[in-house]
Design an enzyme around this catalytic site. Structure first.
Site, PDB file in Angstrom:
ATOM      1  N   CYS A   1       0.775  -1.282  -0.123  1.00  0.00           N
ATOM      2  CA  CYS A   1       0.000   0.026   0.022  1.00  0.00           C
ATOM      3  C   CYS A   1       0.806   1.449   0.018  1.00  0.00           C
ATOM      4  CB  CYS A   1      -0.765   0.021   1.144  1.00  0.00           C
ATOM      5  SG  CYS A   1      -1.910  -1.292   1.275  1.00  0.00           S
TER       6      CYS A   1
HETATM    7  C1  BEZ Z   1       0.554  -4.613   1.985  1.00  0.00           C
HETATM    8  O1  BEZ Z   1       0.167  -3.361   1.460  1.00  0.00           O
HETATM    9  O2  BEZ Z   1       1.648  -4.664   1.724  1.00  0.00           O
HETATM   10  C2  BEZ Z   1      -0.294  -5.576   2.482  1.00  0.00           C
HETATM   11  C3  BEZ Z   1      -1.445  -5.306   3.107  1.00  0.00           C
HETATM   12  C4  BEZ Z   1      -2.177  -6.379   3.628  1.00  0.00           C
HETATM   13  C5  BEZ Z   1      -1.899  -7.650   3.479  1.00  0.00           C
HETATM   14  C6  BEZ Z   1      -0.851  -7.958   2.843  1.00  0.00           C
HETATM   15  C7  BEZ Z   1      -0.141  -6.792   2.159  1.00  0.00           C
END
Ligand code: BEZ
Length: 210
Positions: A45
């Site tokens: 994210c």
């Molecule tokens: C991420 O943004 O890295 C992420 C968020 C939730 C679950 C897995 C990865």
């Protein structure tokens, strides 16, 4: 009920990192990209929001407003914004909805309980100035999205709205396009006086209109 292409995007009011908004009023005469991410302070994210901030001038050029969303509160978004700036080199320059009560996530079906019953998936909605939903994408949490693809879709939607064309597989800006089947050859002659290449009567290829 699930949102479908062509539906009017549900309106809502929400708190964002840039203050309260009423969604339709905020969109005004622009196009809009509404996208959710699973959680603040997560790696994928962080890269997505940094990239979206970097691409903001490209969205502006196309008259598109962008707005992010997760179920984290606004103070979390704001704290996380410092990390995004530090690690991605681009400060958040668009609002992010704080949807702690999941009001918007539920309205837009952004929580897929069999994937994760508390976090939003990576949803994207492209909404036009008439507030119609023109594209929906859903990616899993593990997969960062390609925001160049989102810009590509905006380009082709704006192009196909203006001319009676559709875009072929893997179309890119400047590439040939296809005359829509609903346009008769007689009417196509008026719109495309330079002519077209007919590979089949239903497959008529023309240079991208200006
Ligand atoms: C991420 O943004 O890295 C992420 C968020 C939730 C679950 C897995 C990865």
């Amino acid at each position: 009920m699930a949102i479908r292409l062509g539906d009017i995007a549900p309106d809502f009011s929400a708190t964002t990192t840039q203050g309260p908004i009423r969604f339709h009023e905020w969109i005004g005469d622009s196009w809009c990209v509404l996208f959710s991410h699973p959680k603040d302070f997560t790696p994928v994210c962080t890269t997505e929001l940094g990239e979206t901030a970097r691409l903001k001038p490209e969205f502006d050029k196309r008259n598109v407003k962008i707005v992010g969303l997760s179920v984290d509160p606004a103070d979390s978004h704001s704290k996380w914004a410092e990390d995004i700036k530090e690690t991605q080199g681009h400060a958040l320059n668009f609002p992010v909805i704080a949807d702690a009560d999941r009001k918007v996530s539920d309205l837009y079906g952004m929580i897929h309980p069999n994937a994760n019953d508390t976090l939003t998936v990576r949803s994207v909605f492209i909404i036009d100035p008439k507030k119609k939903v023109r594209l929906m994408l859903t990616y899993p949490a593990s997969t960062g999205r390609n925001f160049d693809e989102i810009l590509r879709v905006i380009d082709l939607l704006q192009l196909t709205d203006k001319h009676s064309v559709a875009t072929p597989v893997n179309w890119k800006q400047g590439g040939d396009v296809i005359i829509v089947p609903s346009l008769s050859d007689e009417d196509a002659k008026k719109k495309f006086p330079g002519g077209w290449k007919a590979l089949k009567p239903y497959l008529r290829v023309v240079p991208q209109p200006k």
